[in-house]
Design an enzyme around this catalytic site. Sequence first.
Site, PDB file in Angstrom:
ATOM      1  N   HIS A 149      15.057   3.903 -84.694  1.00 15.93           N
ATOM      2  CA  HIS A 149      14.622   6.046 -83.804  1.00 15.93           C
ATOM      3  C   HIS A 149      15.574   7.267 -84.630  1.00 15.93           C
ATOM      4  O   HIS A 149      17.070   6.446 -84.776  1.00 15.93           O
ATOM      5  CB  HIS A 149      14.509   5.673 -82.697  1.00 15.93           C
ATOM      6  CG  HIS A 149      15.861   5.391 -82.062  1.00 15.93           C
ATOM      7  ND1 HIS A 149      16.946   4.258 -81.360  1.00 15.93           N
ATOM      8  CD2 HIS A 149      16.983   7.137 -81.367  1.00 15.93           C
ATOM      9  CE1 HIS A 149      17.923   4.697 -81.303  1.00 15.93           C
ATOM     10  NE2 HIS A 149      17.775   5.839 -81.267  1.00 15.93           N
ATOM     11  N   ASP A 153      17.224   9.983 -82.893  1.00 13.82           N
ATOM     12  CA  ASP A 153      17.435  10.899 -81.241  1.00 13.82           C
ATOM     13  C   ASP A 153      17.024  12.351 -81.347  1.00 13.82           C
ATOM     14  O   ASP A 153      16.661  13.059 -82.611  1.00 13.82           O
ATOM     15  CB  ASP A 153      18.787  11.228 -80.825  1.00 13.82           C
ATOM     16  CG  ASP A 153      19.383   9.917 -80.724  1.00 13.82           C
ATOM     17  OD1 ASP A 153      19.040   8.588 -80.514  1.00 13.82           O
ATOM     18  OD2 ASP A 153      21.245   9.980 -80.930  1.00 13.82           O
ATOM     19  N   HIS A 207      18.463   5.307 -86.602  1.00 13.81           N
ATOM     20  CA  HIS A 207      18.974   4.281 -86.246  1.00 13.81           C
ATOM     21  C   HIS A 207      19.065   3.342 -85.657  1.00 13.81           C
ATOM     22  O   HIS A 207      17.582   3.019 -85.037  1.00 13.81           O
ATOM     23  CB  HIS A 207      20.445   4.652 -85.576  1.00 13.81           C
ATOM     24  CG  HIS A 207      20.540   5.869 -84.732  1.00 13.81           C
ATOM     25  ND1 HIS A 207      19.856   7.225 -85.005  1.00 13.81           N
ATOM     26  CD2 HIS A 207      20.820   5.729 -82.572  1.00 13.81           C
ATOM     27  CE1 HIS A 207      19.917   7.483 -83.123  1.00 13.81           C
ATOM     28  NE2 HIS A 207      20.526   6.908 -82.438  1.00 13.81           N
ATOM     29  N   ARG A 257      27.223  -5.625 -74.410  1.00 13.28           N
ATOM     30  CA  ARG A 257      27.341  -5.309 -75.134  1.00 13.28           C
ATOM     31  C   ARG A 257      26.599  -3.941 -74.421  1.00 13.28           C
ATOM     32  O   ARG A 257      26.021  -3.926 -73.468  1.00 13.28           O
ATOM     33  CB  ARG A 257      26.825  -4.797 -76.871  1.00 13.28           C
ATOM     34  CG  ARG A 257      27.345  -3.530 -77.595  1.00 13.28           C
ATOM     35  CD  ARG A 257      26.478  -3.750 -78.756  1.00 13.28           C
ATOM     36  NE  ARG A 257      26.922  -2.202 -79.638  1.00 13.28           N
ATOM     37  CZ  ARG A 257      26.106  -1.754 -79.341  1.00 13.28           C
ATOM     38  NH1 ARG A 257      24.767  -1.119 -78.623  1.00 13.28           N
ATOM     39  NH2 ARG A 257      27.085  -0.426 -79.776  1.00 13.28           N
TER      40      ARG A 257
HETATM   41  C1  LIG Z   1      15.252  11.964 -74.111  1.00 12.58           C
HETATM   42  C2  LIG Z   1      15.272  11.115 -74.733  1.00 12.58           C
HETATM   43  C3  LIG Z   1      14.637  10.021 -74.969  1.00 12.58           C
HETATM   44  C4  LIG Z   1      15.485   8.445 -75.860  1.00 12.58           C
HETATM   45  C5  LIG Z   1      16.423   8.514 -74.457  1.00 12.58           C
HETATM   46  C6  LIG Z   1      16.633   9.974 -74.647  1.00 12.58           C
HETATM   47  C7  LIG Z   1      17.438  10.416 -76.485  1.00 12.58           C
HETATM   48  C8  LIG Z   1      16.721   9.191 -77.259  1.00 12.58           C
HETATM   49  C9  LIG Z   1      14.886   8.159 -76.529  1.00 12.58           C
HETATM   50  C10 LIG Z   1      14.938   7.203 -76.981  1.00 12.58           C
HETATM   51  C11 LIG Z   1      16.251   5.781 -77.088  1.00 12.58           C
HETATM   52  C12 LIG Z   1      15.060   6.471 -79.049  1.00 12.58           C
HETATM   53  C13 LIG Z   1      14.209   5.289 -78.921  1.00 12.58           C
HETATM   54  C14 LIG Z   1      13.665   4.659 -77.928  1.00 12.58           C
HETATM   55  C15 LIG Z   1      13.951   4.405 -76.666  1.00 12.58           C
HETATM   56  C16 LIG Z   1      12.128   4.794 -76.334  1.00 12.58           C
HETATM   57  C17 LIG Z   1      15.036   3.779 -76.124  1.00 12.58           C
HETATM   58  O1  LIG Z   1      14.487   2.287 -76.778  1.00 12.58           O
HETATM   59  O2  LIG Z   1      15.042   3.696 -75.084  1.00 12.58           O
HETATM   60  C18 LIG Z   1      14.141   6.458 -76.267  1.00 12.58           C
HETATM   61  C19 LIG Z   1      14.321   6.880 -75.266  1.00 12.58           C
HETATM   62  C20 LIG Z   1      13.482   7.094 -74.348  1.00 12.58           C
HETATM   63  O3  LIG Z   1      11.980   7.557 -74.312  1.00 12.58           O
HETATM   64  O4  LIG Z   1      13.562   6.950 -72.694  1.00 12.58           O
HETATM   65  O1  LIG Z   2      23.720   1.408 -78.535  1.00 10.76           O
HETATM   66  C1  LIG Z   2      23.752   2.449 -78.904  1.00 10.76           C
HETATM   67  O2  LIG Z   2      24.714   1.905 -79.992  1.00 10.76           O
HETATM   68  C2  LIG Z   2      22.708   3.143 -79.510  1.00 10.76           C
HETATM   69  C3  LIG Z   2      21.718   3.620 -78.395  1.00 10.76           C
HETATM   70  C4  LIG Z   2      21.144   5.223 -79.043  1.00 10.76           C
HETATM   71  O3  LIG Z   2      20.968   4.478 -80.096  1.00 10.76           O
HETATM   72  C5  LIG Z   2      20.050   5.429 -78.341  1.00 10.76           C
HETATM   73  O4  LIG Z   2      20.652   4.957 -76.635  1.00 10.76           O
HETATM   74  O5  LIG Z   2      19.750   6.922 -78.406  1.00 10.76           O
HETATM   75 FE   LIG Z   3      19.764   6.479 -80.776  1.00 11.59          FE
END
Ligand SMILES: C=C1C[C@]23C[C@H]1CC[C@H]2[C@]1(C)CCC[C@@](C)(C(=O)O)[C@H]1[C@@H]3C(=O)O
Ligand SMILES: O=C(O)CCC(=O)C(=O)O
Ligand SMILES: [Fe+2]
Length: 373
Positions: free
Chosen positions: A242, A244, A298, A308
């Site tokens: 994803h 950010d 990332h 972790r």
């Molecule tokens: C505003 C946000 C949505 C998420 C948390 C924060 C910043 C990054 C986003 C996220 C981490 C991007 C990857 C997918 C996601 C669903 C996750 O895995 O947590 C995303 C977060 C979210 O939508 O809750």
């Molecule tokens: O856990 C991590 O190292 C990365 C998590 C991440 O990229 C996120 O929460 O947006």
């Molecule tokens: Fe992230």
Amino acid sequence: MTTNSIITNEKSPMLGEEKPLIFDASHMKNESNIPTQYIWPDDEKPCVVAQELHVPLIDLRGFFSGDPAATQQASRLVGEACRSHGFFLVVNHGVDSNLISKAHRYMDTFFDMPLSQKQKAQRKIGEHCGYASSFTGRFSSKLPWKETLSLRYTAKENSSHIVEEYFQRTLGESFNNLGNVYQEYCNSMNTLSLRIMELLGISLGVQKSHFKEFFEDNESIMRLNYYPPCLKPELTLGTGPHYDPTSLTVLHQDCVSGLQVFVDNEWYSIRPNFNAFVVNIGDTFMALSNGRYKSCLHRAVVNNTTPRKSLAFFLCPDKDKVVSPPTELVDYNNPRLYPDFTWPALHEFTQKHHRAETNTLQAFSMWLKENNI
Ligand SMILES: C=C1C[C@]23C[C@H]1CC[C@H]2[C@]1(C)CCC[C@@](C)(C(=O)O)[C@H]1[C@@H]3C(=O)O
Ligand SMILES: O=C(O)CCC(=O)C(=O)O
Ligand SMILES: [Fe+2]
């Protein structure tokens, strides 16, 4: 645009599931039969061990004390990193190491509780904060092998207890110590992020105070990520690939590696360093810099032995702030790359219409145009 695996109907049961899927880490860590929803497609499966990405280690001490040569050096390194992939590390960052250790210890306290207790803070569909185990109610496939607790933070003076109040309200008074620690941790993240905004301003050749002032009354998100071990780590992902969508991420990882960044068509890992924060540019800052600084793809991988933990502070502008680059960054040779928008609009787009693995900022810009917004 990738929408197919997002559950959009709030009342729909898990697609294709007879009984609701539950991610209870205390069972899942011993499960060698990985449910299909957690198995990622072959072309997205991780290499659990990856080559290391060498990112600059920026010592903030000289910048904090006002030393011009150290400030120049730090801003040059930050600029180089942000133009290539947007990731760098900061040390001598001014955040109390006892506070960081406590923040990690309290994550164990929270995530080691039985599922039913964590669910007192359950994140509801459509809300941004609370406990989520693996997003089972939100997505139907490519589920992440993790649990998260997300907290709203604001730097506004009239909300200076927002995190403490959240813990007290949802989990009760016996969680006041967690509330205090995460409130203090967020305050420190706010201070550190604003100083980094000054460095970013200097490195971009705009007024030092420009971005700092823009984010002064930020409404940010603090997220605690807990990745239980997985007996088949090569099949799944802790956090999928994803960008950010937020502005700046300040991440602290424990001593277990897992964070990977996609650079020059390859996945590289960022080695954990307990003394450092990993900082990365998000889509909103990429737009604020008119594309000069990169938001980079990332993900986080899991392993079969050790849980972790990571703590991510996502700096976001106040809801009314218009995301628009400063005039110094727009000229004939550098026309505007993205339309004006507000953070809540981009945030809503990421929650409702888009799964984060494709270029969010581009998809969002097109969506704004198509919908005449
Ligand atoms: C505003 C946000 C949505 C998420 C948390 C924060 C910043 C990054 C986003 C996220 C981490 C991007 C990857 C997918 C996601 C669903 C996750 O895995 O947590 C995303 C977060 C979210 O939508 O809750
Ligand atoms: O856990 C991590 O190292 C990365 C998590 C991440 O990229 C996120 O929460 O947006
Ligand atoms: Fe992230």
